[in-house]
Scaffold this motif. Structure first.
Motif, PDB file in Angstrom:
ATOM      1  N   GLY A  42     -33.983  20.497  23.017  1.00 26.16           N
ATOM      2  CA  GLY A  42     -35.371  20.407  23.452  1.00 26.16           C
ATOM      3  C   GLY A  42     -36.375  20.752  22.368  1.00 26.16           C
ATOM      4  N   ARG A  43     -35.903  21.348  21.272  1.00 31.03           N
ATOM      5  CA  ARG A  43     -36.802  21.755  20.183  1.00 31.03           C
ATOM      6  C   ARG A  43     -36.476  21.032  18.880  1.00 31.03           C
ATOM      7  N   ASP A  44     -35.669  20.006  18.959  1.00 31.27           N
ATOM      8  CA  ASP A  44     -35.232  19.287  17.763  1.00 31.27           C
ATOM      9  C   ASP A  44     -36.316  18.312  17.308  1.00 31.27           C
ATOM     10  N   PRO A  45     -36.886  18.498  16.106  1.00 31.82           N
ATOM     11  CA  PRO A  45     -37.934  17.567  15.636  1.00 31.82           C
ATOM     12  C   PRO A  45     -37.436  16.142  15.450  1.00 31.82           C
ATOM     13  N   LYS A  46     -36.119  15.949  15.277  1.00 26.82           N
ATOM     14  CA  LYS A  46     -35.586  14.591  15.169  1.00 26.82           C
ATOM     15  C   LYS A  46     -35.722  13.840  16.493  1.00 26.82           C
ATOM     16  N   LEU A  47     -35.747  14.593  17.586  1.00 31.56           N
ATOM     17  CA  LEU A  47     -35.857  13.981  18.910  1.00 31.56           C
ATOM     18  C   LEU A  47     -37.285  13.965  19.433  1.00 31.56           C
ATOM     19  N   TRP A  48     -38.077  14.972  19.053  1.00 28.92           N
ATOM     20  CA  TRP A  48     -39.386  15.151  19.673  1.00 28.92           C
ATOM     21  C   TRP A  48     -40.547  15.113  18.674  1.00 28.92           C
ATOM     22  N   GLY A  49     -40.253  14.884  17.396  1.00 28.49           N
ATOM     23  CA  GLY A  49     -41.323  14.800  16.412  1.00 28.49           C
ATOM     24  C   GLY A  49     -41.645  16.139  15.764  1.00 28.49           C
ATOM     25  N   GLU A  50     -42.563  16.102  14.818  1.00 27.59           N
ATOM     26  CA  GLU A  50     -42.910  17.299  14.069  1.00 27.59           C
ATOM     27  C   GLU A  50     -43.551  18.376  14.939  1.00 27.59           C
ATOM     28  N   ASN A  51     -44.135  17.972  16.050  1.00 24.69           N
ATOM     29  CA  ASN A  51     -44.776  18.947  16.940  1.00 24.69           C
ATOM     30  C   ASN A  51     -43.826  19.383  18.067  1.00 24.69           C
ATOM     31  N   ALA A  52     -42.527  19.374  17.801  1.00 23.06           N
ATOM     32  CA  ALA A  52     -41.530  19.671  18.835  1.00 23.06           C
ATOM     33  C   ALA A  52     -41.700  21.055  19.447  1.00 23.06           C
ATOM     34  N   LEU A  53     -42.200  22.006  18.689  1.00 26.88           N
ATOM     35  CA  LEU A  53     -42.348  23.373  19.197  1.00 26.88           C
ATOM     36  C   LEU A  53     -43.662  23.580  19.942  1.00 26.88           C
ATOM     37  N   GLU A  54     -44.527  22.576  19.940  1.00 26.57           N
ATOM     38  CA  GLU A  54     -45.803  22.693  20.636  1.00 26.57           C
ATOM     39  C   GLU A  54     -45.650  22.281  22.098  1.00 26.57           C
ATOM     40  N   PHE A  55     -46.458  22.900  22.956  1.00 29.13           N
ATOM     41  CA  PHE A  55     -46.499  22.532  24.373  1.00 29.13           C
ATOM     42  C   PHE A  55     -47.490  21.385  24.532  1.00 29.13           C
ATOM     43  N   ARG A  56     -46.956  20.165  24.682  1.00 27.90           N
ATOM     44  CA  ARG A  56     -47.781  18.973  24.770  1.00 27.90           C
ATOM     45  C   ARG A  56     -47.282  18.069  25.909  1.00 27.90           C
ATOM     46  N   PRO A  57     -47.745  18.279  27.134  1.00 27.22           N
ATOM     47  CA  PRO A  57     -47.323  17.425  28.249  1.00 27.22           C
ATOM     48  C   PRO A  57     -47.628  15.951  28.020  1.00 27.22           C
ATOM     49  N   GLU A  58     -48.618  15.677  27.162  1.00 31.41           N
ATOM     50  CA  GLU A  58     -49.018  14.285  26.910  1.00 31.41           C
ATOM     51  C   GLU A  58     -47.875  13.445  26.360  1.00 31.41           C
ATOM     52  N   ARG A  59     -46.866  14.085  25.769  1.00 25.04           N
ATOM     53  CA  ARG A  59     -45.756  13.307  25.202  1.00 25.04           C
ATOM     54  C   ARG A  59     -45.005  12.535  26.301  1.00 25.04           C
ATOM     55  N   GLN A 115     -29.945  11.358  33.821  1.00 21.65           N
ATOM     56  CA  GLN A 115     -29.669  10.059  33.216  1.00 21.65           C
ATOM     57  C   GLN A 115     -30.073  10.012  31.744  1.00 21.65           C
ATOM     58  N   CYS A 116     -31.013  10.866  31.359  1.00 18.95           N
ATOM     59  CA  CYS A 116     -31.475  10.936  29.976  1.00 18.95           C
ATOM     60  C   CYS A 116     -30.816  12.138  29.310  1.00 18.95           C
ATOM     61  N   PHE A 117     -29.916  11.895  28.358  1.00 19.37           N
ATOM     62  CA  PHE A 117     -29.163  12.984  27.744  1.00 19.37           C
ATOM     63  C   PHE A 117     -29.997  13.770  26.730  1.00 19.37           C
ATOM     64  N   GLN A 118     -31.198  13.301  26.489  1.00 16.44           N
ATOM     65  CA  GLN A 118     -32.127  14.038  25.630  1.00 16.44           C
ATOM     66  C   GLN A 118     -32.828  15.151  26.414  1.00 16.44           C
ATOM     67  N   LEU A 119     -32.864  15.007  27.755  1.00 16.94           N
ATOM     68  CA  LEU A 119     -33.568  15.955  28.615  1.00 16.94           C
ATOM     69  C   LEU A 119     -32.823  16.034  29.948  1.00 16.94           C
ATOM     70  N   MET A 120     -31.958  17.021  30.094  1.00 15.08           N
ATOM     71  CA  MET A 120     -31.161  17.125  31.333  1.00 15.08           C
ATOM     72  C   MET A 120     -31.037  18.590  31.766  1.00 15.08           C
ATOM     73  N   PRO A 121     -32.156  19.225  32.124  1.00 19.97           N
ATOM     74  CA  PRO A 121     -32.133  20.641  32.506  1.00 19.97           C
ATOM     75  C   PRO A 121     -31.332  20.931  33.763  1.00 19.97           C
ATOM     76  N   PHE A 122     -31.105  19.909  34.605  1.00 19.42           N
ATOM     77  CA  PHE A 122     -30.321  20.103  35.824  1.00 19.42           C
ATOM     78  C   PHE A 122     -28.874  19.640  35.655  1.00 19.42           C
ATOM     79  N   GLY A 123     -28.493  19.332  34.420  1.00 19.18           N
ATOM     80  CA  GLY A 123     -27.139  18.847  34.197  1.00 19.18           C
ATOM     81  C   GLY A 123     -27.044  17.350  34.401  1.00 19.18           C
ATOM     82  N   THR A 124     -25.811  16.866  34.503  1.00 18.20           N
ATOM     83  CA  THR A 124     -25.586  15.434  34.661  1.00 18.20           C
ATOM     84  C   THR A 124     -24.231  15.202  35.303  1.00 18.20           C
TER      85      THR A 124
END
Length: 509
Positions: free
Chosen positions: A407-424, A438-447
């Motif tokens: 969830g904090r990887d800049p390769k996945l979320w860009g240079e502002n990965a550590l910023e709180f930006r709901p607009e993304r 279904q999205c393995f980049q964001l699965m807080p409830f598992g899969t």
């Protein structure tokens, strides 16, 4: 003498031949291919490299050894994965080999000897219990029937905040949210609430849930170092015993009350209009013709599992979201503008039925779960030897998918990965991202098969109550809000969010 010399020569020839043959076979035989990782120390493996926040330690190691690595927690081999492509290989392509969860000694004891649902091995019993959970307790029909419960508890919660705010009294937001979510779950499970007069049982459950999450997530050396098994080096057994004893006494009282009420209803020929989960479990427990026979311990363990899965996780997520919004006034203002447009300039309180018209609120929840996932990593245990991405994974190996790091990887979320930006999550490809596995980049409830059964409920409770808090109150805090985390099975805040909730509208509730 000559014969002895011949025998000695033959023996030496046999010995040398055997050693040579074994050496050749060892060299030519395929050696297991293991993921890269740091050198391990005898006995403790890599325990000296793991802090009280394993998600951070795993992330630091992965920056050196790559998105897949092997470490040893004591004598237990572990594979740590930190990218969505590899997570998909393990959790989807090879899901059959990773359907079980690691059961720690603390979890084993708290679940009445592994008789619950959340950590049960994948099989007939687990499938049966999940079916009950999804069809009877957390299915769409049941959630619709219990909408009034959630609405009543939200109004009670808002009244508490309003009274505190009018008195200019600071509130432990996390504590009040725990009471809210505990009351919702308590009424769904047992038809009880922690706010009932002369009834401290559910308040005890709230505290037990907090203690259980802490102990279940605490590293126990006895789980990983073989010669420490059975030793209580960290003095956890006393606390575990106290928690289980309190919960068991409370559950016996509640079960007996339910059984007496059920008996009276049967004598009068009445049926309960809306059954709680305990009624459903008691039906199964008493039915000798049911496909699975549940013991009283199964019933109690299952109830504790649902409390664990549904209480602190939702409360923690709302608390993190509010902390981020207070720290980011621009996002707070955008959320209020959206709520105002949906509620006709705040002429009424926001409702669950409005969620489909609140894309920015939903984006706030996604962004919160990205930075502060309900659990920092997904944990599984290999049920068999398998080969994944060319690496040989032995049976009983532990798999950790580091959601926190992804969830904090800049390769996945860009240079502002550590910023709180709901607009993304409002435009571009990430607008289509959901949190349902279904999205393995964001699965807080598992899969997959082990996806959290309470996901649908959480995605109703969390955004609705967050939106109501944002709509109704300004939150005054002293100083800068800390974003440090506390070690636990979930990922709570290290410092509670203390603030004064100042009413900002004249709504009556």
């Amino acid at each position: 003498m000559a014969e002895t010399k011949e025998y000695l020569q033959l023996f030496l020839l046999w010995l040398v031949s055997t050693i040579c043959i074994r050496f050749i076979l060892t060299k030519t035989r395929r050696q297991p291919s293991r993921p890269p990782g740091p050198a391990a120390l005898p006995v403790i493996g890599h325990l000296h490299l793991i802090s009280s926040l394993p998600n951070r330690s795993f992330h630091a190691l992965s920056t050196r050894y790559g998105p897949i690595m092997q470490i040893f927690l004591g004598s237990v081999p572990c594979v740590v994965v930190s990218c969505p492509e590899l997570a998909k290989e393990f959790l989807k392509t090879h899901e059959q080999s990773f359907t079980n969860r690691f059961i720690s000694e603390a979890v084993h004891r708290l679940s009445y000897g592994s008789k619950g649902f959340l950590f049960a091995p994948y099989g007939r019993y687990w499938k049966f219990m999940k079916k009950i959970c999804m069809s009877e307790l957390l299915g769409g029909r049941t959630l619709d029937q219990l909408l009034h419960v959630r609405e009543q508890e939200t109004l009670r919660f808002l009244r508490v905040l309003k009274a505190k705010g009018e008195a200019r009294e600071a509130v432990n937001v996390g504590g009040e949210l725990m009471t809210l979510t505990n009351s919702v779950i308590s009424r769904m499970l047992l038809n009880r609430t922690c706010c009932e007069n002369n009834d401290d049982d559910m308040e005890d459950v709230r505290k037990m849930v907090e203690d259980t999450a802490e102990l279940a997530g605490k590293f126990n050396v006895a789980d990983f170092v073989w010669f420490c098994k059975g030793l209580d080096l960290q003095r956890m057994n006393k606390r575990l015993g106290e928690i289980l004893e309190r919960f068991d006494c409370m559950m016996e009282r509640v079960m007996k009350e339910h059984e007496e009420e059920r008996k009276r209803r049967k004598e009068r020929g009445e049926e309960k209009k809306i059954r709680d989960l305990l009624d459903i479990l008691l039906d199964i427990h008493e039915d000798d013709n049911m496909e699975m026979k549940l013991s009283r311990e199964n019933v109690k363990a299952f109830i504790l599992d649902i409390f664990m899965a549904g209480t602190d996780t939702s409360a923690i997520t709302i608390e993190w979201a509010l902390a981020e919004l207070i720290s980011n006034p621009h996002a707070m203002q955008k959320a209020r503008e959206e709520i105002s447009s949906v509620t006709e300039n705040n002429s009424r309180l926001i409702q669950e039925s409005d969620l489909s018209n609140l894309p920015y609120i939903r984006a706030i929840v996604k962004e919160t779960l990205r930075l502060h996932p309900t659990s920092p990593f997904l944990g599984r245990e290999a049920s068999e030897d398998c080969n994944v991405c060319g690496y040989d994974i032995p049976q009983k190996s532990l798999l950790f998918v580091n959601l926190w790091a992804m969830g904090r990887d800049p390769k996945l979320w860009g240079e502002n990965a550590l910023e709180f930006r709901p607009e993304r999550f409002m435009d571009g490809e990430k607008k289509q991202f959901d949190v349902k596995g279904q999205c393995f980049q964001l699965m807080p409830f598992g899969t997959g098969r082990r996806v959290c059964p309470g996901m649908t409920l959480a995605l109703q409770v969390v955004p609705t109550n967050l939106a109501a808090m944002v709509q109704c109150f300004d939150f005054r805090v002293d100083g800068v809000i800390s974003m440090d985390e506390k070690p636990a099975m979930t990922l709570p805040r290290a410092q509670p969010l203390i603030c004064v909730p100042l009413p900002r509208l004249s709504l009556s509730f």
